[in-house]
Design an enzyme around this catalytic site. Structure first.
Site, short mmCIF file in Angstrom:
data_model
loop_
_atom_site.label_atom_id
_atom_site.label_comp_id
_atom_site.label_asym_id
_atom_site.label_seq_id
_atom_site.Cartn_x
_atom_site.Cartn_y
_atom_site.Cartn_z
NE ARG A 22 -1.42 7.61 -0.41
CZ ARG A 22 -0.42 7.73 -1.43
NH1 ARG A 22 0.08 8.65 -1.49
NH2 ARG A 22 -0.63 6.79 -2.34
CB SER A 51 -6.05 2.47 1.49
OG SER A 51 -6.02 2.16 -0.03
CD GLU A 72 -4.43 6.90 3.26
OE1 GLU A 72 -4.94 7.59 2.47
OE2 GLU A 72 -3.98 5.78 2.74
#
EC number: 1.3.1.98
Length: 352
Positions: A162, A239, A344
């Site tokens: 990520r 998320s 994130e």
């Protein structure tokens, strides 16, 4: 700062205060021109694509917001292998759907992910056992420092879980993305057990990309991860926390702490990772005492009622209320298990 333009209108969380000015770039030369002019004038710039991974302060952004709204897409072949090239502003799920409609596979596991194509290599977006690093052919970048455009391969981006060397920086802007495809509706190998089981194939097998896309969209809808303006569980940044990677030399102590809290007979979801073990952030959140819908129906911000990894705006929230909930969850997981969760999304004008 007084403005009728708000970042809330440009983000999937529907949060973010006013902006100084806004430019919508519909061609790649427009992107370059807008950024070059703003840089020459010394104006602060915020580049926005799909707004699905962006959290902006309630105070907003006083500079110029440049919205990348390019939508071109073309197919090609390199050494006999098909690929697709998409402009940075092209909605990502449109890229996936158009490749499948054209008879290609490869991107199906990434169906339903909100945002634009240009953000996918920045975040090294991934889902259901596939990530952009598996498929990326090349990226075209505009360098605001030198005023030049270049095309680079995936090795130049240092893609990780990520992340990439494009994340948390604004000097190199993605203008297009090129990804490898599979011929004949052939999916990527299905490495995610839930998806492979749903498709009735073994882990590592491949099947129809079109059928996999349909199944992935069904799974994501069940978790509130497909945008729906009428469903506040989808008013999120997806998320919110990345799955934490515990260093190898700390893993035994972390597992012991988890078992002391939840019992020795409980299996801890874990996955191999470079230099450690990757845990499930959603699983840790739930086992720390945060249930779906936390803290309750009267709260303007809640964990999704379908998936504890999404923090959601119920319609009247502020950014600071969202961040308060994120701090509550992050600190609760740390108290319970000694594991620190990392957000994130990209935060602008605010911090966690």
């Amino acid at each position: 700062m007084v403005s009728s333009l708000r970042l809330a209108d440009l983000t999937t969380l529907r949060l973010g205060g006013p902006v100084g000015s806004l430019l919508r770039a519909t061609t790649t030369p427009d992107i370059v021109s807008a950024l070059a002019d703003a840089d020459a004038a010394g104006t602060d710039v915020l580049v926005v694509g799909g707004g699905s991974n962006l959290i902006v302060a309630d105070d907003g952004f006083a500079g110029t917001v440049v919205v990348i709204a390019t939508t071109g897409l073309e197919f090609g072949s390199d050494a006999g292998r098909p690929f697709v090239r998409a402009d940075a502003g092209k909605p990502w799920d449109s890229v996936v759907s158009e490749t499948i409609e054209a008879g290609f596979g490869g991107l199906e596991c990434l169906s339903g992910i909100p945002g634009s194509a240009g953000a996918t290599p920045v975040q090294n977006v991934g889902a259901y056992g596939v990530e952009i690093a598996d498929l990326l052919r090349e990226v075209t970048l505009y360098d605001r420092t030198s005023g030049t455009t270049s095309t680079v391969g995936p090795d130049a981006l240092r893609l990780g879980y990520r992340t990439s060397n494009l994340k948390h920086r604004a000097d190199r802007i993605v203008t297009s993305v090129s990804l490898w495809l599979n011929d004949n509706d052939r999916s990527q190998p299905l490495r995610y057990r839930e998806l492979a089981n749903a498709m009735g194939v073994g882990e590592g097998d491949w099947t129809s990309a079109r059928a996999v896309r349909d199944q992935v969209l069904s799974l994501r809808r069940g978790k509130g991860m497909v945008l729906d303006p009428d469903d506040h569980d989808t008013w999120s940044a997806g998320s919110f926390f990345t799955n934490p990677i515990v260093p190898a030399d700390e893993a035994t102590a972390v597992f012991a702490r988890i078992h002391r809290r939840i019992g020795d007979d409980i299996t801890i979801p874990r996955y191999p990772a470079d230099d450690g073990v990757k845990l499930s952030a959603g699983w840790l959140i739930e086992r720390s005492g945060f249930s779906r819908g936390y803290p309750g129906p009267e709260s303007p911000v809640r964990l999704s009622t379908k998936h504890t990894l999404a923090l959601t705006n119920r319609g009247t929230a502020t950014t600071e209320e969202l961040l308060d909930l994120a701090r509550d969850v992050r600190d609760g997981v740390h108290r319970a298990f000694g594991v620190r969760l990392t957000p994130e999304p990209v935060l602008v004008g605010c911090e966690l």
